[in-house]
Design a protein around this motif. Structure first.
Motif, PDB file in Angstrom:
ATOM      1  N   ALA A  66      43.957  39.611  54.548  1.00  0.00           N
ATOM      2  CA  ALA A  66      42.720  39.035  54.014  1.00  0.00           C
ATOM      3  C   ALA A  66      42.759  37.507  54.092  1.00  0.00           C
ATOM      4  CB  ALA A  66      42.493  39.498  52.578  1.00  0.00           C
ATOM      5  N   ALA A  67      43.908  36.913  53.759  1.00  0.00           N
ATOM      6  CA  ALA A  67      44.055  35.455  53.856  1.00  0.00           C
ATOM      7  C   ALA A  67      43.948  35.015  55.306  1.00  0.00           C
ATOM      8  CB  ALA A  67      45.390  35.017  53.258  1.00  0.00           C
ATOM      9  N   LEU A  68      44.594  35.735  56.196  1.00  0.00           N
ATOM     10  CA  LEU A  68      44.540  35.407  57.617  1.00  0.00           C
ATOM     11  C   LEU A  68      43.108  35.481  58.141  1.00  0.00           C
ATOM     12  CD1 LEU A  68      46.092  34.664  60.178  1.00  0.00           C
ATOM     13  CD2 LEU A  68      46.433  37.109  60.557  1.00  0.00           C
ATOM     14  N   ASP A  69      42.372  36.528  57.748  1.00  0.00           N
ATOM     15  CA  ASP A  69      40.968  36.657  58.149  1.00  0.00           C
ATOM     16  C   ASP A  69      40.168  35.427  57.726  1.00  0.00           C
ATOM     17  OD1 ASP A  69      41.098  39.155  59.363  1.00  0.00           O
ATOM     18  OD2 ASP A  69      40.589  40.230  57.524  1.00  0.00           O
ATOM     19  N   ARG A  70      40.361  35.008  56.490  1.00  0.00           N
ATOM     20  CA  ARG A  70      39.618  33.859  55.972  1.00  0.00           C
ATOM     21  C   ARG A  70      39.978  32.573  56.710  1.00  0.00           C
ATOM     22  NH1 ARG A  70      40.105  33.063  49.952  1.00  0.00           N
ATOM     23  NH2 ARG A  70      38.430  31.601  50.391  1.00  0.00           N
ATOM     24  N   ILE A  71      41.256  32.363  56.979  1.00  0.00           N
ATOM     25  CA  ILE A  71      41.682  31.142  57.675  1.00  0.00           C
ATOM     26  C   ILE A  71      41.102  31.104  59.080  1.00  0.00           C
ATOM     27  CG2 ILE A  71      43.665  29.874  58.588  1.00  0.00           C
ATOM     28  CD1 ILE A  71      45.239  31.079  56.113  1.00  0.00           C
ATOM     29  N   VAL A  72      41.190  32.224  59.793  1.00  0.00           N
ATOM     30  CA  VAL A  72      40.661  32.263  61.161  1.00  0.00           C
ATOM     31  C   VAL A  72      39.149  32.078  61.149  1.00  0.00           C
ATOM     32  CG1 VAL A  72      40.328  33.703  63.212  1.00  0.00           C
ATOM     33  CG2 VAL A  72      42.567  33.604  62.116  1.00  0.00           C
ATOM     34  N   SER A  73      38.457  32.807  60.296  1.00  0.00           N
ATOM     35  CA  SER A  73      36.995  32.746  60.275  1.00  0.00           C
ATOM     36  C   SER A  73      36.479  31.426  59.715  1.00  0.00           C
ATOM     37  CB  SER A  73      36.443  33.908  59.448  1.00  0.00           C
ATOM     38  OG  SER A  73      35.045  33.811  59.343  1.00  0.00           O
ATOM     39  N   GLU A  74      36.918  31.075  58.514  1.00  0.00           N
ATOM     40  CA  GLU A  74      36.367  29.904  57.846  1.00  0.00           C
ATOM     41  C   GLU A  74      36.859  28.589  58.448  1.00  0.00           C
ATOM     42  OE1 GLU A  74      36.533  30.213  53.509  1.00  0.00           O
ATOM     43  OE2 GLU A  74      36.434  32.400  53.708  1.00  0.00           O
ATOM     44  N   HIS A  75      38.174  28.473  58.679  1.00  0.00           N
ATOM     45  CA  HIS A  75      38.705  27.194  59.155  1.00  0.00           C
ATOM     46  C   HIS A  75      38.646  27.075  60.677  1.00  0.00           C
ATOM     47  CE1 HIS A  75      41.672  23.691  58.405  1.00  0.00           C
ATOM     48  NE2 HIS A  75      41.056  23.525  59.550  1.00  0.00           N
ATOM     49  N   LEU A  76      39.250  28.023  61.376  1.00  0.00           N
ATOM     50  CA  LEU A  76      39.323  27.881  62.832  1.00  0.00           C
ATOM     51  C   LEU A  76      37.965  28.063  63.499  1.00  0.00           C
ATOM     52  CD1 LEU A  76      42.659  29.764  63.597  1.00  0.00           C
ATOM     53  CD2 LEU A  76      42.299  27.335  63.088  1.00  0.00           C
ATOM     54  N   GLU A  77      37.185  29.014  63.015  1.00  0.00           N
ATOM     55  CA  GLU A  77      35.898  29.291  63.652  1.00  0.00           C
ATOM     56  C   GLU A  77      34.786  28.372  63.152  1.00  0.00           C
ATOM     57  OE1 GLU A  77      33.332  33.216  64.933  1.00  0.00           O
ATOM     58  OE2 GLU A  77      34.665  33.375  63.214  1.00  0.00           O
ATOM     59  N   HIS A  78      34.756  28.105  61.844  1.00  0.00           N
ATOM     60  CA  HIS A  78      33.634  27.351  61.281  1.00  0.00           C
ATOM     61  C   HIS A  78      34.002  25.961  60.764  1.00  0.00           C
ATOM     62  CE1 HIS A  78      30.997  30.755  61.781  1.00  0.00           C
ATOM     63  NE2 HIS A  78      31.901  31.526  61.193  1.00  0.00           N
ATOM     64  N   GLY A  79      35.278  25.579  60.850  1.00  0.00           N
ATOM     65  CA  GLY A  79      35.680  24.224  60.498  1.00  0.00           C
ATOM     66  C   GLY A  79      35.699  23.904  59.011  1.00  0.00           C
ATOM     67  N   ARG A  80      35.702  24.938  58.151  1.00  0.00           N
ATOM     68  CA  ARG A  80      35.751  24.723  56.707  1.00  0.00           C
ATOM     69  C   ARG A  80      37.118  25.149  56.174  1.00  0.00           C
ATOM     70  NH1 ARG A  80      30.916  27.711  57.322  1.00  0.00           N
ATOM     71  NH2 ARG A  80      32.055  29.491  56.460  1.00  0.00           N
ATOM     72  N   GLU A  81      37.792  24.248  55.494  1.00  0.00           N
ATOM     73  CA  GLU A  81      39.085  24.595  54.916  1.00  0.00           C
ATOM     74  C   GLU A  81      38.916  25.682  53.863  1.00  0.00           C
ATOM     75  OE1 GLU A  81      40.653  20.873  53.464  1.00  0.00           O
ATOM     76  OE2 GLU A  81      41.722  20.555  55.351  1.00  0.00           O
ATOM     77  N   VAL A  82      39.932  26.514  53.726  1.00  0.00           N
ATOM     78  CA  VAL A  82      39.936  27.581  52.728  1.00  0.00           C
ATOM     79  C   VAL A  82      40.713  27.039  51.530  1.00  0.00           C
ATOM     80  CG1 VAL A  82      40.436  30.007  52.286  1.00  0.00           C
ATOM     81  CG2 VAL A  82      39.944  29.245  54.626  1.00  0.00           C
ATOM     82  N   GLU A  83      39.994  26.341  50.659  1.00  0.00           N
ATOM     83  CA  GLU A  83      40.608  25.554  49.585  1.00  0.00           C
ATOM     84  C   GLU A  83      41.622  26.328  48.744  1.00  0.00           C
ATOM     85  OE1 GLU A  83      40.315  22.276  48.885  1.00  0.00           O
ATOM     86  OE2 GLU A  83      38.930  21.947  50.560  1.00  0.00           O
ATOM     87  N   ASP A  84      41.320  27.560  48.373  1.00  0.00           N
ATOM     88  CA  ASP A  84      42.201  28.280  47.461  1.00  0.00           C
ATOM     89  C   ASP A  84      43.495  28.770  48.113  1.00  0.00           C
ATOM     90  OD1 ASP A  84      40.149  30.052  48.661  1.00  0.00           O
ATOM     91  OD2 ASP A  84      41.241  31.650  47.633  1.00  0.00           O
ATOM     92  N   LEU A  85      43.612  28.653  49.438  1.00  0.00           N
ATOM     93  CA  LEU A  85      44.842  29.051  50.120  1.00  0.00           C
ATOM     94  C   LEU A  85      45.703  27.854  50.536  1.00  0.00           C
ATOM     95  CD1 LEU A  85      43.462  31.892  52.432  1.00  0.00           C
ATOM     96  CD2 LEU A  85      44.564  32.110  50.200  1.00  0.00           C
ATOM     97  N   ILE A  86      45.182  26.643  50.390  1.00  0.00           N
ATOM     98  CA  ILE A  86      45.904  25.430  50.797  1.00  0.00           C
ATOM     99  C   ILE A  86      46.932  25.066  49.732  1.00  0.00           C
ATOM    100  CG2 ILE A  86      45.695  22.943  51.236  1.00  0.00           C
ATOM    101  CD1 ILE A  86      42.813  23.534  52.196  1.00  0.00           C
ATOM    102  N   PHE A  87      48.136  24.722  50.194  1.00  0.00           N
ATOM    103  CA  PHE A  87      49.116  24.210  49.242  1.00  0.00           C
ATOM    104  C   PHE A  87      49.615  22.823  49.615  1.00  0.00           C
ATOM    105  CE2 PHE A  87      52.015  25.986  52.288  1.00  0.00           C
ATOM    106  CZ  PHE A  87      53.161  25.219  52.194  1.00  0.00           C
ATOM    107  N   HIS A  88      49.270  22.324  50.805  1.00  0.00           N
ATOM    108  CA  HIS A  88      49.744  21.005  51.220  1.00  0.00           C
ATOM    109  C   HIS A  88      48.794  20.456  52.286  1.00  0.00           C
ATOM    110  CE1 HIS A  88      52.848  17.913  51.967  1.00  0.00           C
ATOM    111  NE2 HIS A  88      52.500  18.021  53.225  1.00  0.00           N
TER     112      HIS A  88
END
Length: 103
Positions: A66-88
């Motif tokens: 689920a996290a991987l799906d969000r990172i690929v879709s939101e960040h890589l595809e749409h350029g929006r960081e997935v704030e709740d999964l970022i740690f650094h």
């Protein structure tokens, strides 16, 4: 993405996540993304695998599909960081520490 033995037992789940990431990227032919693996980033403290997106320098904990799906879709595809999964973030340091999480 790290695929070493420290974040998941013998790196098996990390390697599987790396391969899954490849299929998710390949399913989006319009994405111009290069994926690569590293043995260990020594940052996960058993909370990995870790996925880093450059050139932004955004470090994610990628604990499940689920996290991987969000990172690929939101960040890589749409350029929006997935704030709740970022740690650094490169240049700003740790965003959230293990003490801030319910680990």
């Amino acid at each position: 993405m790290c695929t070493g033995p420290r974040c998941t037992e013998n790196g098996e789940r990390s390697q599987a996540m790396f391969e899954l990431m490849g299929s998710k990227i390949d399913a989006r032919p319009e994405l111009r993304v290069k994926r690569t693996r590293t043995h260990c980033m020594v940052a996960c403290k058993n909370m990995g695998p870790i996925l880093v997106v450059y050139p932004e320098g955004t470090w994610y904990r990628c604990l499940d599909e689920a996290a991987l799906d969000r990172i690929v879709s939101e960040h890589l595809e749409h350029g929006r960081e997935v704030e709740d999964l970022i740690f650094h973030r490169l240049g700003s340091g740790d965003v959230i520490t293990l003490e801030d999480q319910d680990v």
